[in-house]
Design a protein around this motif. Structure first.
Motif, PDB file in Angstrom:
ATOM      1  N   ASP A 277       0.778  -1.256  -0.114  1.00  0.00           N
ATOM      2  CA  ASP A 277      -0.066  -0.103  -0.245  1.00  0.00           C
ATOM      3  C   ASP A 277       0.834   1.410  -0.023  1.00  0.00           C
ATOM      4  O   ASP A 277       0.524   2.290  -0.472  1.00  0.00           O
ATOM      5  CB  ASP A 277      -0.912   0.006   1.137  1.00  0.00           C
ATOM      6  N   ILE A 278       2.090   1.218   0.551  1.00  0.00           N
ATOM      7  CA  ILE A 278       2.912   2.338   0.507  1.00  0.00           C
ATOM      8  C   ILE A 278       4.292   1.898   0.661  1.00  0.00           C
ATOM      9  O   ILE A 278       4.458   0.770   1.184  1.00  0.00           O
ATOM     10  CB  ILE A 278       2.488   2.994   1.795  1.00  0.00           C
ATOM     11  N   VAL A 279       5.410   3.036   0.445  1.00  0.00           N
ATOM     12  CA  VAL A 279       6.750   2.645   0.646  1.00  0.00           C
ATOM     13  C   VAL A 279       6.960   2.444   2.302  1.00  0.00           C
ATOM     14  O   VAL A 279       6.191   2.708   3.009  1.00  0.00           O
ATOM     15  CB  VAL A 279       7.371   3.810  -0.029  1.00  0.00           C
ATOM     16  N   LYS A 280       8.298   2.010   2.298  1.00  0.00           N
ATOM     17  CA  LYS A 280       8.404   1.625   3.825  1.00  0.00           C
ATOM     18  C   LYS A 280       8.381   2.903   4.655  1.00  0.00           C
ATOM     19  O   LYS A 280       8.903   4.024   4.247  1.00  0.00           O
ATOM     20  CB  LYS A 280       9.877   1.149   3.659  1.00  0.00           C
ATOM     21  N   ILE A 281       7.863   2.657   5.864  1.00  0.00           N
ATOM     22  CA  ILE A 281       7.674   3.772   6.997  1.00  0.00           C
ATOM     23  C   ILE A 281       8.777   3.743   8.053  1.00  0.00           C
ATOM     24  O   ILE A 281       9.390   2.830   8.354  1.00  0.00           O
ATOM     25  CB  ILE A 281       6.202   3.898   7.234  1.00  0.00           C
ATOM     26  N   CYS A 282       9.291   5.059   8.021  1.00  0.00           N
ATOM     27  CA  CYS A 282      10.393   5.225   8.989  1.00  0.00           C
ATOM     28  C   CYS A 282       9.967   5.712  10.188  1.00  0.00           C
ATOM     29  O   CYS A 282      10.954   5.385  11.440  1.00  0.00           O
ATOM     30  CB  CYS A 282      11.732   5.875   8.458  1.00  0.00           C
TER      31      CYS A 282
END
Length: 1339
Positions: free
Chosen positions: A840-845
């Motif tokens: 759903d989304i790129v990696k979250i930091c």
């Protein structure tokens, strides 16, 4: 009193005590703050639309920027891979209520997905997909009527798809045999396009919207020239020319041969020798100003290819010291090419006037060539560009290299540059006035400088940049809003030696930076939102977000506006964590990477005041130690704890910034820690304050409130430390409870570890709920009131962080996993929403809460996403965004407001005086009126002055179209004003001549000859016997020829001049037999027989067409002196045409002076463009009018109605143009054109006296002098050409006029402009009064 009444009273008292939220509090909505762009995948993904907004791709986000306020207007995030192409929809249609101004954008990503966006609402209108490979090129169609919703996309490796974005379907798909890299449509031919392939250029000439092309196109390769690029000159140099001149000439010729390249056809076989790999070609684009020319971009040069002869006719090279080219943009308004270099510099290359290329700078030899016409005719012609301006180089690293350049299509002097670090730079071509200083400047770097005595072999005496001097009554200088206002066409400059006749002074051009938008630092990042909004901080609260970067800087963003407020470069190491100590101060820490086996590092802990920028470094005397693992600030901002990875934590005073206590070595290692948010400490502090006040004085409480406290009392209060508590867990999961008061830490209860929990990773505490998370994805919720523990298993692995949402009784918990985020309702133990990466989304930091219902995510692509509670969207409608400067555009207003604003800018005949101070009486709603005033305040002052002082409706319409970015209106009024201005200047000259003749007659009474001459002159000029002059037209700007962009719409003189210059270039090339025969035929049919004969006789004897060319040359020479052979030649020509040899027959007809018949034959065989070319080059304007009218009618009936109307205007047939506009339901455009025709006297004076009297009576009934105010009256529209096929009688024109007025009234009524409706109803007289009553009944 009943319980219900008591509850109501308590509720009323409670609501009365709740403070109202101030209006200055900015609302946080879903949005995305973009970060840096990907220099590989986002390269070329930017576009500056006619709507006035810049769009570009930043990783997976589409960003829309307002160049006026330098703010992010919209961010569109639905792509799952990198955005590779962005294109604004090109609208040519007439804007009205049913087709208002709108913002539609297409974006394509690396996975082959194309999304059509409604930018205003931030919604996806359509999603298109064909395969999973990246879209390499994309372009909107719109040249044909009704094709604006069609999108052409190149889906690799070899498929071209035409998408119908309205119905989300494929119109057709064509697969070619070559690997296609990019394409471009021919702006002059609707059926032609060119593909850039891996090893060749592919030309397609059967493109159509109705059906898929049947052929696979023609392949061409770039190869070096096998012969000399220019023709060898006959004769020898004079004796005065030295031998060094000869050697210089030979060297220069050889140098030109090496630089020039031919476009040669070799079929399907690739050349093996002397070939240039086309893979080096970076870009392919059609010339936007010159017909049949193609630009090929290489790293060190730009090739100009002439497709008529398949050869290179020019190039733009750069010096060795300059950085290579990256991108080129060809302008439409002037023959200018903007080039982008790798260093971020932008250079402007302006077309040089057509002159022969001379190989030396010897002045004597130049003079000798100029005095020898025969030798001058043999000169080698070349398309050349001079670098007139260049911006400064930007100091960029590899990550900050420019990804693309875009030019504002409305002005073509504003340039936008997107850098790899996410910054957006705006530059403008500006002029600077300088006096002419001979012998100190050269035209290469000083555009427009007069040469004086400077010797040059190029002989450049151009005056591109002249500024016409104003005269008292007949000239108005329009605002310099575009590139065409600054310079004239290169080919329309005055001849050499006559520059002094061109009034003006020289200008220098500069490329200056006008704006720079900062960007977010590259990932990874840590984020921390400022303390939440409470009743205490209502007045000073600003929703600031702190972003810590790996470069050691802290960026402060206003999360409501998306603006970077401040940036501080604090640390020498990456920032690993931050905590706010107040609304204006922040703590940050970082440490150097681990470099030894002992795990000892040098830590940095810095306190920063974001208002003043003052920084205090804490623990600066410490040597290498265990790394800081985190910091936690207490709820009341009194204390903070510094947590170490291997050492015990430290307790600090958050106000005095001094350490209070360091825990002993045997203290348990902390795995997670959190402060208590309970508010009973506040009440305790207030009671202690009251006790101090009562003990410190004997005065009454009322007197204490009215007097200031002593310094000793204040010091006692400030020194008081309230009691706060915190909990933490050790590595074994055991929970500890401690309280802090002053510098004393008291041990509380201990809770043994839960058997269902593994290592605790994070703790969140709100109200009476404590939540613990572990490395296995489990949550343990403790209710301190009920002493009940609940276990939640998320099944998503290691939990990195948990955060409670702000707000009373808001128990939403944001959870960060390694593969996404969850939002849980802890009170009801319900999963609210979920987001997984990379699905759903790129990696979250990192995560946090920006508001009580707005989680914010920092992603690995460098962007910040403020999501909604359901984690579905990270953008909102533009109207919901908060901004520092209000973003206003006609495309953001509702349909009625934008169209009414355009009407008021164009003309206001119902007002006593033209004004830009609008009110609600002008038809604007109150909320829209404020936006209109804001938009008007940003119009440049010179533009406002021109609108107010100019009485020309046409020029006001042109300015309004430019302000609105309305492409269709700009093109229409450019053509209309050009030809109306020509007629106006002709009438002015006629007035001058008539007044001179009248003066001669008055001073020569009794002279019969002069009287007869005067009467004949007056009769020709249609001047009545009382010598009543026609009212002078309004002052108009100076007239310049049309640019070749409009080609067929140019006047015959300009058109033929351009064609002859093009033929001169072709003639100087080494043409093969077919090309030579075609060029000779072109010379012959337009009357250039000498050129044609010389060209045919110079053919190579080894050519198979040598004998035929000789016979044709004899025929050209014989027919020139043999009128007796006309009948025979005409018969032969007719037979040839009947047999299908159309051009052979046309050539014979032109030889005997039957060019008009030849044009008719061409039109009958559907060679419409060829017939226009022949009519403009070989016929007199009076003879060509009927043929061009037929061509205009063909355009109107074949789906090019707008172009057909402009063709009617180009031949002076304004009456037919007006009727066609009425038939197309372009009521406002038709009404404004009527008004402009009246002011310029483009329509003849009325001849029907009775009709004139009737109309004049209706005009007098309105009670106003309509003529002086520029209003539309039927009297000015009665008369026309009786021979017009579309208007056969005076009655039909009067009916058309009345119909336009009635429709225009209904149009104004739909906009809500009541004063305008009343005015135009009064013009119609009794019919208008009846219509006004009907409209009143409807309203």
């Amino acid at each position: 009193m009943t319980n219900r009444e008591g509850n109501e009273e308590n509720a009323s008292q409670t609501s009365a005590t709740v403070p109202q939220i101030p209006s200055n509090i900015q609302r946080v909505v879903s949005r995305t703050i973009p970060g840096p762009v990907n220099t590989q995948h986002n390269k070329g993904a930017l576009d500056w639309g006619w709507q006035g907004f810049l769009a570009y791709g930043a990783q997976t986000v589409v960003v829309v920027v307002d160049p006026v306020t330098l703010q992010y207007t919209q961010t569109l995030s639905k792509h799952r891979s990198h955005v590779v192409k962005v294109r604004w929809r090109k609208t040519h249609h007439y804007h009205q209520i049913s087709a208002p101004y709108s913002l539609v954008l297409a974006s394509a990503d690396n996975s082959g997905c194309i999304i059509i966006w409604d930018v205003n609402n931030g919604e996806a209108l359509a999603t298109l997909q064909d395969g999973t490979k990246s879209v390499t090129e994309m372009e909107w169609l719109g040249k044909m009527d009704g094709s604006e919703h069609l999108l052409a996309a190149l889906h690799p490796p070899y498929s071209l798809v035409i998408w119908d974005t309205r119905h989300n379907t494929k119109l057709w798909k064509k697969s070619y045999t070559e690997t296609l890299l990019s394409f471009d449509f021919d702006p002059f031919h609707y059926n032609k396009m060119t593909f850039l392939c891996g090893g060749c250029v592919l030309f397609v000439d059967d493109f159509s919207l109705r059906k898929c092309p049947s052929s696979n196109g023609k392949k061409f390769y770039i190869s070096t020239a096998r012969n000399s690029p220019g023709r060898s000159t006959s004769g020898s140099l004079p004796s005065s020319a030295s031998s060094s001149s000869l050697s210089d000439q030979e060297k220069t010729g050889n140098r030109l041969r090496k630089k020039m390249k031919d476009l040669v056809t070799i079929g399907e076989v690739k050349p093996k020798d002397d070939s240039i790999q086309l893979a080096e070609c970076l870009q392919l684009v059609y010339h936007r100003t010159v017909r049949d020319q193609l630009l090929l971009l290489y790293p060190r040069e730009v090739l100009v290819l002439d497709l008529a002869i398949n050869q290179t006719v020019g190039n733009i090279a750069i010096e060795r010291s300059m950085s290579p080219f990256v991108q080129i943009v060809s302008c439409c308004q002037r023959d200018v090419v903007f080039c982008l270099h790798e260093t971020g510099a932008i250079s402007g290359h302006f077309r040089r006037r057509q002159l022969p290329v001379v190989s030396t700078i010897d002045r004597e030899r130049d003079a000798w060539i100029a005095n020898d016409p025969a030798l001058a005719a043999e000169q080698y012609y070349e398309v050349m560009y001079d670098k007139k301006c260049q911006s400064e180089h930007l100091r960029l690293n590899k990550a900050s290299r420019p990804t693309g350049m875009a030019v504002n299509p409305v002005t073509e002097k504003d340039v936008a540059l997107v850098l790899g670090d996410g910054r957006v730079a705006f530059k403008e071509i500006m002029r600077s006035h300088k006096a002419v200083i001979p012998l100190e400047r050269t035209p290469l770097f000083t555009p427009g400088a007069k040469m004086g005595e400077i010797p040059t072999g190029l002989n450049i005496n151009d005056n591109h940049f002249s500024v016409t001097k104003q005269t008292a009554d007949h000239t108005i200088c329009p605002p310099q809003t575009s590139l065409s206002d600054m310079i004239k066409p290169a080919w329309a400059l005055p001849p050499v030696g006559k520059l002094d006749e061109d009034i003006g002074h020289c200008l220098n051009l500069r490329v200056l930076m006008t704006g720079l938008m900062p960007s977010m630092s590259p990932p990874p990042q840590v984020i921390r939102m400022c303390p939440p909004l409470t009743t205490r901080n209502l007045k000073e609260y600003v929703p600031n977000l702190a972003v810590g970067t790996h470069t050691g800087s802290i960026q402060i963003f206003n999360i409501a506006t998306g603006v970077l407020e401040r940036e501080f470069a604090l640390h020498t190491y990456p920032i690993l964590g931050m905590e706010w100590t107040s609304l204006t101060s922040i703590l940050s820490y970082g440490h150097q990477p681990l470099t030894n086996n002992q795990g000892l590092v040098r830590n940095e802990l810095i306190h920063t005041n974001i208002l003043t920028g003052r920084t205090i470094t804490l623990r600066q005397n410490k040597n290498d130690e265990s790394s800081i693992d985190g910091i936690r600030v207490s709820y009341l901002k009194q204390y903070f704890i510094v947590i170490f990875r291997e050492d015990p934590f430290e307790l600090w005073d958050a106000k005095k910034l001094v350490p209070l206590r360091t825990m002993p070595r045997k203290f348990p290692k902390v795995s997670a820690i959190e402060w208590s948010p309970t508010s009973h400490v506040k009440a305790q502090r207030e009671s202690e304050n009251n006790q101090i006040l009562s003990d410190g004085t004997n005065q009454s409480a009322s007197s204490l409130l009215n007097q200031s406290m002593t310094e000793s009392t204040m010091s006692v209060i400030e020194s008081l430390q309230a009691k706060e508590t915190f909990v933490f867990t050790d590595t074994e999961g055991q929970l500890y409870h401690f309280s802090v008061e002053g510098n004393v830490i008291k041990d509380g209860t201990k809770v043994p570890p839960d058997s269902q929990m593994s290592t605790i990773t994070s703790i969140a505490w709100k109200s009476h709920e404590i939540v613990l998370s572990d490395a296995d994805g489990n949550l343990n919720v403790w209710d301190l009131k009920t002493r009940v523990s609940r276990h939640i298993s998320t099944h998503r692995g290691w939990i990195r962080k948990i955060r409670f949402a702000p707000g009373r009784d808001n128990m939403k918990l944001l959870i960060l996993f390694a593969d996404g985020v969850d939002i849980w309702d802890v009170r009801n133990v319900v999963l609210v929403s979920q987001l997984k990466s990379p699905r759903d989304i790129v990696k979250i930091c990192d995560i946090d809460w920006s508001a009580s219902d707005r989680p914010i995510l920092a992603t690995m692509d460098g962007s910040l996403k403020v999501m909604d509670m359901m984690l579905k969207t990270s953008n909102s409608p533009i109207t919901q965004y908060c901004s520092e400067d209000t973003i206003v555009s006609p495309y953001l207003l509702n349909a009625e407001t934008s169209l009414n604003l355009r009407t008021l800018l164009t003309h206001q005949p119902w007002k006593e005086k033209y004004s830009l101070n609008f009110t609600s009486e002008d038809g604007f709603a109150e909320d829209q009126l404020e936006l209109v005033k804001t938009w008007l305040s940003r119009i440049p002052s010179e533009t406002k002055d021109f609108l107010i002082n100019c009485d020309s409706t046409g020029h006001r319409a042109m300015i309004a179209a430019q302000l609105f970015g309305d492409r269709g209106e700009i093109e229409f009024w450019t053509i209309a004003l050009h030809y109306l201005s020509q007629q106006s200047h002709t009438i002015q000259q006629a007035h001058v001549y008539a007044s001179q003749v009248k003066d001669q007659c008055d001073s020569s009474v009794g002279s019969g000859e002069l009287i007869d001459l005067g009467e004949s002159a007056f009769e020709d000029l249609a001047v009545n016997e009382d010598f009543t002059p026609i009212p002078n037209p309004p002052p108009l700007p100076p007239l310049h020829p049309l640019e070749t962009t409009y080609h067929h719409l140019c006047d015959a003189t300009t058109y033929k001049q351009h064609e002859l210059e093009r033929f001169a270039i072709h003639e100087s090339k080494n043409l093969d037999g077919d090309q030579r025969a075609k060029l000779g035929r072109s010379f012959a049919v337009i009357g250039e027989r000498d050129h044609a004969v010389r060209l045919l006789l110079d053919a190579d004897a080894s050519n198979t067409l040598f004998y035929t060319d000789c016979l044709r040359a004899c025929l050209l020479s014989a027919t020139h002196h043999s009128p007796q052979a006309q009948s025979t030649i005409k018969l032969v020509a007719t037979n040839l045409i009947a047999a299908g040899n159309v051009w052979e027959g046309v050539e014979l007809l032109c030889l005997i002076g039957k060019a008009a018949d030849a044009c008719r034959y061409l039109q009958s065989y559907s060679f419409w463009e060829s017939s226009v070319w022949l009519a403009k080059c070989a016929l007199q304007p009076s003879e060509a009018t009927d043929l061009l009218r037929r061509w205009a009618h063909h355009l109107i009936t074949s789906g090019q109605k707008d172009y057909g109307v402009m063709a009617l205007l180009s031949i002076g047939n304004t009456a037919n143009a007006i009727e066609q506009l009425a038939n197309q339901h372009y009521h406002q455009r038709a009404a404004l054109l009527l008004d402009a025709c009246q002011q310029c006297h483009a329509l003849p004076a009325p001849q029907n006296v009775s009709a004139t009297t009737a109309i004049n009576s209706a005009s007098s009934a309105s009670g106003k002098n309509l003529t002086t105010k520029g209003s539309i009256t039927s009297s000015t529209l009665i008369s026309t050409q009786p021979s017009s096929p579309l208007l056969s009688s005076m009655t039909s024109l009067a009916a058309c006029t009345e119909n336009i007025q009635r429709k225009y009234i209904l149009y104004l009524f739909s906009l809500g402009n009541r004063p305008a409706v009343t005015h135009f109803c009064n013009i119609l007289g009794e019919k208008g009064n009846i219509m006004l009553q009907e409209l009143d009944a409807l309203s």
